[in-house]
Write a protein that holds these residues in place. Structure first.
Motif, PDB file in Angstrom:
ATOM      1  N   ILE A   1       8.696  12.634  -1.432  1.00 10.22           N
ATOM      2  CA  ILE A   1       8.097  12.537  -2.804  1.00 10.22           C
ATOM      3  C   ILE A   1       8.138  11.040  -2.997  1.00 10.22           C
ATOM      4  O   ILE A   1       8.718  10.227  -2.064  1.00 10.22           O
ATOM      5  CB  ILE A   1       8.924  13.140  -3.646  1.00 10.22           C
ATOM      6  CG1 ILE A   1      10.425  12.648  -3.753  1.00 10.22           C
ATOM      7  CG2 ILE A   1       8.911  14.776  -3.673  1.00 10.22           C
ATOM      8  CD1 ILE A   1      11.170  13.187  -4.863  1.00 10.22           C
ATOM      9  N   ASP A   2       7.375  10.858  -3.810  1.00 12.03           N
ATOM     10  CA  ASP A   2       7.136   9.300  -4.246  1.00 12.03           C
ATOM     11  C   ASP A   2       8.443   8.534  -4.541  1.00 12.03           C
ATOM     12  O   ASP A   2       9.203   9.163  -5.532  1.00 12.03           O
ATOM     13  CB  ASP A   2       6.222   9.052  -5.420  1.00 12.03           C
ATOM     14  CG  ASP A   2       4.640   9.415  -5.138  1.00 12.03           C
ATOM     15  OD1 ASP A   2       4.535   9.362  -3.794  1.00 12.03           O
ATOM     16  OD2 ASP A   2       4.015   9.468  -6.032  1.00 12.03           O
ATOM     17  N   ASN A   3       8.827   7.548  -3.962  1.00 16.80           N
ATOM     18  CA  ASN A   3       9.979   6.801  -4.118  1.00 16.80           C
ATOM     19  C   ASN A   3      10.152   5.330  -4.151  1.00 16.80           C
ATOM     20  O   ASN A   3       9.182   4.903  -3.427  1.00 16.80           O
ATOM     21  CB  ASN A   3      11.144   7.310  -3.303  1.00 16.80           C
ATOM     22  CG  ASN A   3      10.859   7.076  -1.915  1.00 16.80           C
ATOM     23  OD1 ASN A   3      11.328   5.949  -1.294  1.00 16.80           O
ATOM     24  ND2 ASN A   3       9.968   7.973  -1.204  1.00 16.80           N
TER      25      ASN A   3
ATOM     26  N   ALA B   1       3.358   2.711   3.077  1.00 17.08           N
ATOM     27  CA  ALA B   1       4.968   2.864   2.542  1.00 17.08           C
ATOM     28  C   ALA B   1       5.263   4.283   2.960  1.00 17.08           C
ATOM     29  O   ALA B   1       6.377   4.423   3.669  1.00 17.08           O
ATOM     30  CB  ALA B   1       5.220   2.715   1.081  1.00 17.08           C
ATOM     31  N   HIS B   2       4.531   5.342   2.752  1.00 13.26           N
ATOM     32  CA  HIS B   2       4.887   6.772   3.226  1.00 13.26           C
ATOM     33  C   HIS B   2       5.140   6.976   4.639  1.00 13.26           C
ATOM     34  O   HIS B   2       5.809   7.421   5.068  1.00 13.26           O
ATOM     35  CB  HIS B   2       3.762   7.771   2.704  1.00 13.26           C
ATOM     36  CG  HIS B   2       4.123   8.272   1.211  1.00 13.26           C
ATOM     37  ND1 HIS B   2       5.089   9.084   0.979  1.00 13.26           N
ATOM     38  CD2 HIS B   2       3.260   8.272   0.286  1.00 13.26           C
ATOM     39  CE1 HIS B   2       4.871   9.571  -0.236  1.00 13.26           C
ATOM     40  NE2 HIS B   2       3.908   8.978  -0.721  1.00 13.26           N
ATOM     41  N   ILE B   3       4.154   6.266   5.301  1.00 16.43           N
ATOM     42  CA  ILE B   3       4.252   6.069   6.926  1.00 16.43           C
ATOM     43  C   ILE B   3       5.584   5.560   7.379  1.00 16.43           C
ATOM     44  O   ILE B   3       6.255   5.817   8.209  1.00 16.43           O
ATOM     45  CB  ILE B   3       2.927   5.345   7.410  1.00 16.43           C
ATOM     46  CG1 ILE B   3       1.768   6.173   7.057  1.00 16.43           C
ATOM     47  CG2 ILE B   3       3.186   5.729   9.098  1.00 16.43           C
ATOM     48  CD1 ILE B   3       0.347   5.472   7.499  1.00 16.43           C
TER      49      ILE B   3
ATOM     50  N   LEU C   1       0.379  13.343   8.786  1.00 15.56           N
ATOM     51  CA  LEU C   1      -0.045  14.317   7.900  1.00 15.56           C
ATOM     52  C   LEU C   1       0.371  14.099   6.468  1.00 15.56           C
ATOM     53  O   LEU C   1       1.662  14.436   6.315  1.00 15.56           O
ATOM     54  CB  LEU C   1       0.086  15.672   8.208  1.00 15.56           C
ATOM     55  CG  LEU C   1      -0.434  16.881   7.495  1.00 15.56           C
ATOM     56  CD1 LEU C   1      -1.968  16.796   7.248  1.00 15.56           C
ATOM     57  CD2 LEU C   1      -0.248  18.313   7.868  1.00 15.56           C
ATOM     58  N   TYR C   2      -0.202  13.501   5.853  1.00 13.91           N
ATOM     59  CA  TYR C   2       0.099  12.999   4.424  1.00 13.91           C
ATOM     60  C   TYR C   2      -0.493  13.786   3.302  1.00 13.91           C
ATOM     61  O   TYR C   2      -1.729  13.873   3.051  1.00 13.91           O
ATOM     62  CB  TYR C   2      -0.400  11.541   4.369  1.00 13.91           C
ATOM     63  CG  TYR C   2      -0.117  10.775   2.782  1.00 13.91           C
ATOM     64  CD1 TYR C   2       0.962  11.144   2.086  1.00 13.91           C
ATOM     65  CD2 TYR C   2      -1.114  10.006   2.187  1.00 13.91           C
ATOM     66  CE1 TYR C   2       1.288  10.674   1.106  1.00 13.91           C
ATOM     67  CE2 TYR C   2      -0.988   9.396   1.107  1.00 13.91           C
ATOM     68  CZ  TYR C   2       0.283   9.768   0.352  1.00 13.91           C
ATOM     69  OH  TYR C   2       0.386   9.196  -0.657  1.00 13.91           O
ATOM     70  N   VAL C   3       0.301  14.596   2.713  1.00 13.66           N
ATOM     71  CA  VAL C   3      -0.071  15.768   1.643  1.00 13.66           C
ATOM     72  C   VAL C   3       0.743  15.524   0.727  1.00 13.66           C
ATOM     73  O   VAL C   3       1.821  15.719   0.405  1.00 13.66           O
ATOM     74  CB  VAL C   3       0.247  17.139   2.576  1.00 13.66           C
ATOM     75  CG1 VAL C   3      -0.782  17.560   3.110  1.00 13.66           C
ATOM     76  CG2 VAL C   3       1.565  17.277   3.277  1.00 13.66           C
ATOM     77  N   SER C   4       0.132  14.934  -0.340  1.00  7.33           N
ATOM     78  CA  SER C   4       0.697  14.758  -1.749  1.00  7.33           C
ATOM     79  C   SER C   4      -0.334  14.960  -2.644  1.00  7.33           C
ATOM     80  O   SER C   4      -1.111  15.924  -2.576  1.00  7.33           O
ATOM     81  CB  SER C   4       0.996  13.032  -2.064  1.00  7.33           C
ATOM     82  OG  SER C   4      -0.321  12.488  -2.275  1.00  7.33           O
ATOM     83  N   GLY C   5       0.271  14.819  -4.110  1.00  2.48           N
ATOM     84  CA  GLY C   5      -0.704  15.344  -5.280  1.00  2.48           C
ATOM     85  C   GLY C   5      -1.876  15.021  -5.169  1.00  2.48           C
ATOM     86  O   GLY C   5      -2.944  15.618  -5.116  1.00  2.48           O
TER      87      GLY C   5
ATOM     88  N   ASN D   1       0.856  -1.159  -0.107  1.00  3.68           N
ATOM     89  CA  ASN D   1       0.038   0.068   0.119  1.00  3.68           C
ATOM     90  C   ASN D   1       1.013   1.284  -0.015  1.00  3.68           C
ATOM     91  O   ASN D   1       1.663   1.478   0.739  1.00  3.68           O
ATOM     92  CB  ASN D   1      -0.980  -0.103   1.081  1.00  3.68           C
ATOM     93  CG  ASN D   1      -2.104   1.232   1.192  1.00  3.68           C
ATOM     94  OD1 ASN D   1      -1.641   2.167   0.929  1.00  3.68           O
ATOM     95  ND2 ASN D   1      -3.002   0.722   1.685  1.00  3.68           N
ATOM     96  N   HIS D   2       0.749   1.934  -1.045  1.00  4.09           N
ATOM     97  CA  HIS D   2       1.534   3.296  -1.032  1.00  4.09           C
ATOM     98  C   HIS D   2       1.390   4.200  -0.082  1.00  4.09           C
ATOM     99  O   HIS D   2       2.642   4.729   0.561  1.00  4.09           O
ATOM    100  CB  HIS D   2       1.156   3.967  -2.426  1.00  4.09           C
ATOM    101  CG  HIS D   2       1.744   5.174  -2.708  1.00  4.09           C
ATOM    102  ND1 HIS D   2       2.766   5.541  -3.556  1.00  4.09           N
ATOM    103  CD2 HIS D   2       1.552   6.355  -2.260  1.00  4.09           C
ATOM    104  CE1 HIS D   2       3.245   6.754  -3.817  1.00  4.09           C
ATOM    105  NE2 HIS D   2       2.299   7.522  -2.981  1.00  4.09           N
ATOM    106  N   CYS D   3       0.414   4.520   0.427  1.00  2.53           N
ATOM    107  CA  CYS D   3       0.198   5.427   1.599  1.00  2.53           C
ATOM    108  C   CYS D   3       1.044   4.846   2.938  1.00  2.53           C
ATOM    109  O   CYS D   3       1.378   5.521   3.437  1.00  2.53           O
ATOM    110  CB  CYS D   3      -1.252   5.578   1.861  1.00  2.53           C
ATOM    111  SG  CYS D   3      -2.107   6.171   0.340  1.00  2.53           S
TER     112      CYS D   3
HETATM  113 MG    MG Z   1       2.820   9.360  -2.692  1.00  3.56          MG
END
Ligand code: MG
Ligand code: AMP
Length: 337
Positions: free
Chosen positions: A295-297, A113-115, A130-134, A109-111
């Motif tokens: 950023i997405d990586n 992964a950000h966490i 606080l997840y703030v992306s495009g 799950n991409h979200c």
């Molecule tokens: Mg993202």
């Protein structure tokens, strides 16, 4: 030890390959972002870009870290959420490599992964994110074995809003960093700014947010003669304080004392500063990973893939289809938080 973990990120505008070494250390990814000459991102055109660039990017990342295909022990990819055609390119590459190397495949799950990259990088324990992306704007916290979405945008993501506003002014994608620059330049010449004549609607709806009205109102300010820099400043102040307000309420409701920023808009220095001010007032702490991990990586995908593998999950080919609408709270959190 399972060798190196390869992570493939392809949810939207960016294709990225990242690596986590056998000891679990993340390494900066090799990425390429599609930048349309005009208009927004077209999912199929972005997917074509990903397809065309994949081979050389993958070669780059392996050469950069002197990793040989036989050293790869796990292949992870973004299974969702995102743009269908883009997700499918990443999933197809992941299946191909996994089958060729006979290594486990993990769709993540991409979200989430950000966490996890944020927690790993910032050393925080149990934050409100606080997840703030495009495409996404969410306030998330770990409760009862899931990352729960406590509040989110009801229309467009904050980054999309900034990019769309920028596009109306002829600023190409990504517009967010340019808006930040214009706002701070204007602020240098206007050290005591006032919102007089620059008011915009406040985007908070309970624990949720809405951004399309703010964008339209910002355009109207320009139509009425307000300078672009001033409007960029006001737009940032309004949109960011709306995000910080629901993040603060989430911290208050959950009793958590760490705030973690993630997503591309978390690169913004003013947003980082606002989060620090808010958390200082609450005797709490604010954390932001290095910008390359906001950023997405692909690295964050590799990191979560490795964590999930270590906790017993693999994705069979039958389960490996992408899910454009995968929600943050659909993924069971089986690892320690
Ligand atoms: Mg993202
Ligand atoms: P993501 O979707 O997480 O890859 O993030 C991409 C989004 O982040 C785009 O909408 C960019 O405009 C936005 N972004 C990147 N850097 C900044 C910045 N410094 N300030 C505001 N937005 C930014």
């Amino acid at each position: 030890m399972a060798g190196w973990t390869l992570g493939i990120e392809s949810t939207a505008h960016t294709l990225s390959f990242g690596l986590v070494d056998p000891l679990g250390n993340p390494h900066p990814a090799c990425s390429d972002t599609v930048r349309p000459d005009e208009g927004g991102i077209h999912p199929r055109e972005a997917a074509d870009h990903h397809k065309d660039i994949a081979n050389s990017l993958l070669t780059n990342v392996l050469e950069k870290y002197d990793v040989h295909p036989g050293d790869i022990g796990i292949v992870a990819y973004s299974q969702g959420p995102g743009l269908g055609p883009c997700l499918r390119v990443g999933a197809a590459i992941a299946r191909g490599i996994s089958s060729r190397l006979n290594t486990p495949l993990i769709g993540v799950n991409h979200c989430v992964a950000h966490i996890e990259i944020g927690r790993q990088q910032c050393g925080c324990d149990d934050p409100v994110l606080l997840y703030v992306s495009g495409g996404n704007t969410q306030v998330i916290a770990h409760l009862d074995g899931r990352y729960r979405v406590l509040g989110e945008t009801l229309d467009i993501g904050i980054g999309n809003m900034l990019d769309k506003f920028a596009r109306t002014q002829g600023i190409p994608f990504p517009g967010g960093p340019v808006i930040e620059k214009l706002a701070s330049e204007w602020l240098e010449n206007n050290p005591n700014p006032s919102l007089d004549g620059l008011e915009l609607p406040f985007a908070v709806r309970g624990m949720d947010l809405a951004f399309s009205g703010v964008m339209t109102a910002a355009q109207r300010l320009l139509d009425n003669g307000a300078p672009l820099g001033a409007v960029c400043w006001s737009l940032q102040e309004h949109a960011f304080s709306a995000c910080v307000e629901i993040a603060e309420r989430a911290m208050s409701h959950t009793g958590k004392t760490e705030l973690l920023l993630g997503g591309g808009v978390a690169c913004n220095s003013r947003l980082r500063q606002m989060c620090e001010l808010m958390t200082e007032e609450r005797d709490s702490t604010s954390h932001a990973p290095p910008r390359m991990y906001c950023i997405d990586n692909g690295t964050m995908i590799a990191l979560l893939g490795k964590i999930e593998y270590q906790n017993g999950r693999v994705t069979s080919y039958e389960q490996s289809a992408v899910d454009q609408y995968l929600r943050t709270d659909q993924t069971p959190v089986t690892w320690a938080v």
